[in-house]
Scaffold this motif. Structure first.
Motif, PDB file in Angstrom:
ATOM      1  N   VAL A 158       0.839  -1.209   0.000  1.00 59.56           N
ATOM      2  CA  VAL A 158       0.000   0.000   0.000  1.00 59.56           C
ATOM      3  C   VAL A 158       0.872   1.256   0.000  1.00 59.56           C
ATOM      4  O   VAL A 158       2.004   1.243   0.466  1.00 59.56           O
ATOM      5  CB  VAL A 158      -0.954   0.053   1.219  1.00 59.56           C
ATOM      6  CG1 VAL A 158      -1.968  -1.077   1.164  1.00 59.56           C
ATOM      7  CG2 VAL A 158      -0.202   0.035   2.540  1.00 59.56           C
ATOM      8  N   ASP A 313     -11.588   2.248  -8.511  1.00 55.88           N
ATOM      9  CA  ASP A 313     -11.969   2.205  -7.095  1.00 55.88           C
ATOM     10  C   ASP A 313     -12.943   1.040  -6.930  1.00 55.88           C
ATOM     11  O   ASP A 313     -14.042   1.067  -7.479  1.00 55.88           O
ATOM     12  CB  ASP A 313     -12.633   3.532  -6.701  1.00 55.88           C
ATOM     13  CG  ASP A 313     -12.889   3.584  -5.204  1.00 55.88           C
ATOM     14  OD1 ASP A 313     -13.395   2.575  -4.657  1.00 55.88           O
ATOM     15  OD2 ASP A 313     -12.580   4.611  -4.592  1.00 55.88           O
ATOM     16  N   PRO A 339      -5.353  -0.012  -7.404  1.00 50.36           N
ATOM     17  CA  PRO A 339      -6.675   0.522  -7.061  1.00 50.36           C
ATOM     18  C   PRO A 339      -6.650   1.740  -6.140  1.00 50.36           C
ATOM     19  O   PRO A 339      -5.839   1.839  -5.219  1.00 50.36           O
ATOM     20  CB  PRO A 339      -7.365  -0.653  -6.357  1.00 50.36           C
ATOM     21  CG  PRO A 339      -6.639  -1.853  -6.799  1.00 50.36           C
ATOM     22  CD  PRO A 339      -5.220  -1.422  -7.021  1.00 50.36           C
ATOM     23  N   MET A 341      -8.507   3.833  -3.185  1.00 49.45           N
ATOM     24  CA  MET A 341      -9.216   3.326  -1.994  1.00 49.45           C
ATOM     25  C   MET A 341      -9.426   4.458  -0.992  1.00 49.45           C
ATOM     26  O   MET A 341      -8.460   4.964  -0.428  1.00 49.45           O
ATOM     27  CB  MET A 341      -8.388   2.187  -1.368  1.00 49.45           C
ATOM     28  CG  MET A 341      -9.155   1.221  -0.495  1.00 49.45           C
ATOM     29  SD  MET A 341      -9.833   1.902   1.033  1.00 49.45           S
ATOM     30  CE  MET A 341      -8.358   2.431   1.881  1.00 49.45           C
ATOM     31  N   SER A 351     -10.687  -4.804  -0.945  1.00 49.59           N
ATOM     32  CA  SER A 351      -9.816  -4.505  -2.094  1.00 49.59           C
ATOM     33  C   SER A 351      -8.584  -5.406  -2.067  1.00 49.59           C
ATOM     34  O   SER A 351      -8.117  -5.868  -3.119  1.00 49.59           O
ATOM     35  CB  SER A 351      -9.363  -3.041  -2.057  1.00 49.59           C
ATOM     36  OG  SER A 351     -10.477  -2.176  -2.086  1.00 49.59           O
ATOM     37  N   CYS A 355      -6.623  -7.560  -4.954  1.00 50.87           N
ATOM     38  CA  CYS A 355      -5.211  -7.285  -5.255  1.00 50.87           C
ATOM     39  C   CYS A 355      -4.371  -8.551  -5.142  1.00 50.87           C
ATOM     40  O   CYS A 355      -3.426  -8.759  -5.912  1.00 50.87           O
ATOM     41  CB  CYS A 355      -4.670  -6.214  -4.315  1.00 50.87           C
ATOM     42  SG  CYS A 355      -5.475  -4.619  -4.530  1.00 50.87           S
ATOM     43  N   PHE A 361      -1.100  -6.793 -10.016  1.00 48.70           N
ATOM     44  CA  PHE A 361      -1.289  -5.832  -8.925  1.00 48.70           C
ATOM     45  C   PHE A 361       0.017  -5.093  -8.648  1.00 48.70           C
ATOM     46  O   PHE A 361       1.077  -5.702  -8.499  1.00 48.70           O
ATOM     47  CB  PHE A 361      -1.765  -6.543  -7.656  1.00 48.70           C
ATOM     48  CG  PHE A 361      -1.645  -5.672  -6.435  1.00 48.70           C
ATOM     49  CD1 PHE A 361      -2.455  -4.562  -6.282  1.00 48.70           C
ATOM     50  CD2 PHE A 361      -0.668  -5.927  -5.484  1.00 48.70           C
ATOM     51  CE1 PHE A 361      -2.309  -3.722  -5.189  1.00 48.70           C
ATOM     52  CE2 PHE A 361      -0.524  -5.094  -4.377  1.00 48.70           C
ATOM     53  CZ  PHE A 361      -1.341  -3.996  -4.226  1.00 48.70           C
ATOM     54  N   LEU A 364      -1.868  -0.581  -3.642  1.00 50.09           N
ATOM     55  CA  LEU A 364      -3.230  -0.168  -3.252  1.00 50.09           C
ATOM     56  C   LEU A 364      -3.132   1.090  -2.393  1.00 50.09           C
ATOM     57  O   LEU A 364      -2.168   1.256  -1.646  1.00 50.09           O
ATOM     58  CB  LEU A 364      -3.884  -1.311  -2.448  1.00 50.09           C
ATOM     59  CG  LEU A 364      -5.206  -1.041  -1.720  1.00 50.09           C
ATOM     60  CD1 LEU A 364      -6.364  -0.829  -2.713  1.00 50.09           C
ATOM     61  CD2 LEU A 364      -5.557  -2.228  -0.797  1.00 50.09           C
ATOM     62  N   GLU A 365      -4.138   1.944  -2.480  1.00 50.59           N
ATOM     63  CA  GLU A 365      -4.123   3.172  -1.673  1.00 50.59           C
ATOM     64  C   GLU A 365      -4.451   2.862  -0.202  1.00 50.59           C
ATOM     65  O   GLU A 365      -5.297   2.033   0.105  1.00 50.59           O
ATOM     66  CB  GLU A 365      -5.158   4.158  -2.232  1.00 50.59           C
ATOM     67  CG  GLU A 365      -5.121   5.505  -1.522  1.00 50.59           C
ATOM     68  CD  GLU A 365      -5.829   6.598  -2.319  1.00 50.59           C
ATOM     69  OE1 GLU A 365      -6.562   6.274  -3.265  1.00 50.59           O
ATOM     70  OE2 GLU A 365      -5.629   7.775  -1.975  1.00 50.59           O
TER      71      GLU A 365
END
Ligand code: MG
Length: 421
Positions: A158, A313, A339, A341, A351, A355, A361, A364-365
């Motif tokens: 992340v 999203d 993505p 998020m 999510s 991922c 992938f 991710l946020e």
């Protein structure tokens, strides 16, 4: 345990098929019997759908005739959608929640003339679809990533959104401090916002062509962040679709020496041909997707090479199955999946299952509000560690693995909207 899964495979057919293979067949039967089950899935039916609204999120809970339920979350495109949730609930009552793709398609196709192509319709559908995966996972005693085909990784990387948008006109020093603070917390990737609506260097508040001083302000902020954390931390920057194409090209060019992970939504989402020109003009990777809906919304973007990275999203673009479809579509073009998020930890973990399940992938946020706003701890139940050194460990519990806490949520409920009624 009321009934084994054999009941819906058809005992007679199975017995006939395995009769001549006594040893192998017995093992097979035993393994089916030993598969943990919460209920006989063939009898599982949806009885009700309820929801609650907190901050920017819609939380949906789908109830069944067997005392198990599923939870899902929708974000951003959800204000005013209470009756849409109830309407979708009526469409799926009495049906088995295990046919997730089918129920998704029933709701989507039956809304062809109701706006099912994008926006609030799809955001609410995302919440319902996610709750169905959670429910199916609980019924079958499997984590969602397993239902999605298994995982490529146990931990999902992340990046931390530094949330400097909460500060009025942040300075380069604010950027440097926030970057260092995130690095200290263990994050190896961070995001900043470059759009400042009240920047005094603007000449016009409707035309969003950045002035030279505005461009310099953006560069100084990101350069301070880069200087603070050094070359090995990933930095990305969001422009929230608020500028025009000439500004997008100027910003992307000016930032090339800072080696950004990406420049996000420099122009609004609708015109992907404009994105293609911007992306072709610079070595700074260009990223978009949080305002695109369904895999359809990503088709042309990918076909023409409009972006370097896609960032749907998953609480808004159609849900977890649709998120996986978008990732797989992007993978055909060798485009990574990163993505967006802005949900609660329920949405973050939902999510994370997607991922984990796709090869392409990237990241991710993650939101710094998880660390600063107590509400986020109060509205869900989760007994594990949320994040560790820029990684979320994907839950192995049945379903998503995170439960909503209605009691903790109630005091934050948006007044005037029925709360899980
Ligand atoms: Mg964004």
């Amino acid at each position: 345990m009321p009934q084994s899964r054999r009941s819906f495979i058809s005992k007679a057919a199975l017995a006939a098929a395995i009769a001549p293979l006594s040893t192998f067949g017995q093992q097979y039967e035993k393994s089916i019997d030993q598969t943990p089950k919460a209920s006989p899935p063939s009898n599982l039916k949806i009885t009700d759908v309820k929801c609650g609204y907190i901050r920017g999120s819609l939380f949906v809970k789908i109830y069944t005739n067997q005392d198990i339920w599923g939870c899902g979350e929708g974000v951003d495109a959800i204000p005013g959608t209470y009756h849409l949730v109830k309407n979708f609930g009526e469409r799926i009552k009495g049906k088995s929640p295990l046919n997730v793709h089918r129920l998704f398609e029933d709701i989507r196709k039956s809304g062809f003339f109701q706006g099912a192509q994008s926006g609030m319709y799809v955001a609410v559908l995302s919440a319902i679809e996610t709750a169905l995966w959670d429910l199916a996972g609980k019924a079958l005693q499997l984590p969602v990533y397993q239902l999605l085909g298994g995982k490529f990784r146990d931990k999902v990387r992340v990046y931390c959104d530094t949330a400097l948008y909460q500060r009025n006109l942040p300075t380069p020093k604010d950027f440097a401090d926030a970057a260092q603070a995130a690095k200290k917390m263990g994050f190896n990737a961070i995001k900043f916002d470059l759009d400042q609506a009240n920047d005094p260097n603007k000449y016009d508040f409707y035309n969003w062509t950045a002035s030279p001083a505005e461009l310099q302000r953006m560069y100084d902020q990101l350069a301070a962040a880069r200087e603070a954390v050094g070359p090995t931390i990933d930095i990305c920057a969001d422009m929230h679709g608020r500028y025009d194409a000439v500004t997008a090209q100027a910003v992307a060019k000016k930032m090339e020496s800072l080696n950004l992970m990406w420049l996000e939504e420099p122009v609004p989402a609708e015109n992907v041909d404009a994105y293609k020109l911007i992306t072709a003009s610079t070595s700074t990777p260009i990223c978009a997707g949080e305002n695109h809906y369904l895999a359809y919304g990503f088709r042309k973007m990918l076909e023409i090479g409009a972006v370097d990275i896609v960032m749907p999203d998953l609480q808004k673009c159609g849900g977890l199955g649709e998120g996986q479809r978008i990732a797989n579509l992007a993978n055909l073009y060798y485009v990574p999946f990163a993505p967006h998020m802005v949900a609660s930890f329920l949405g973050a973990m939902a999510s994370a299952h997607v991922c984990a399940s796709v090869p392409n992938f990237m990241i991710l946020e993650w939101q710094s509000y998880f660390h600063t706003q107590p509400m986020f701890k109060e509205i869900i139940h989760y007994d594990g560690e949320w994040v560790n050194n820029s990684f979320i460990t994907v839950s192995d519990k049945p379903g998503i693995g995170v439960e909503i806490n209605e009691a903790g949520m109630k005091k934050y409920a948006i007044p005037g909207i029925p709360f899980f009624e």
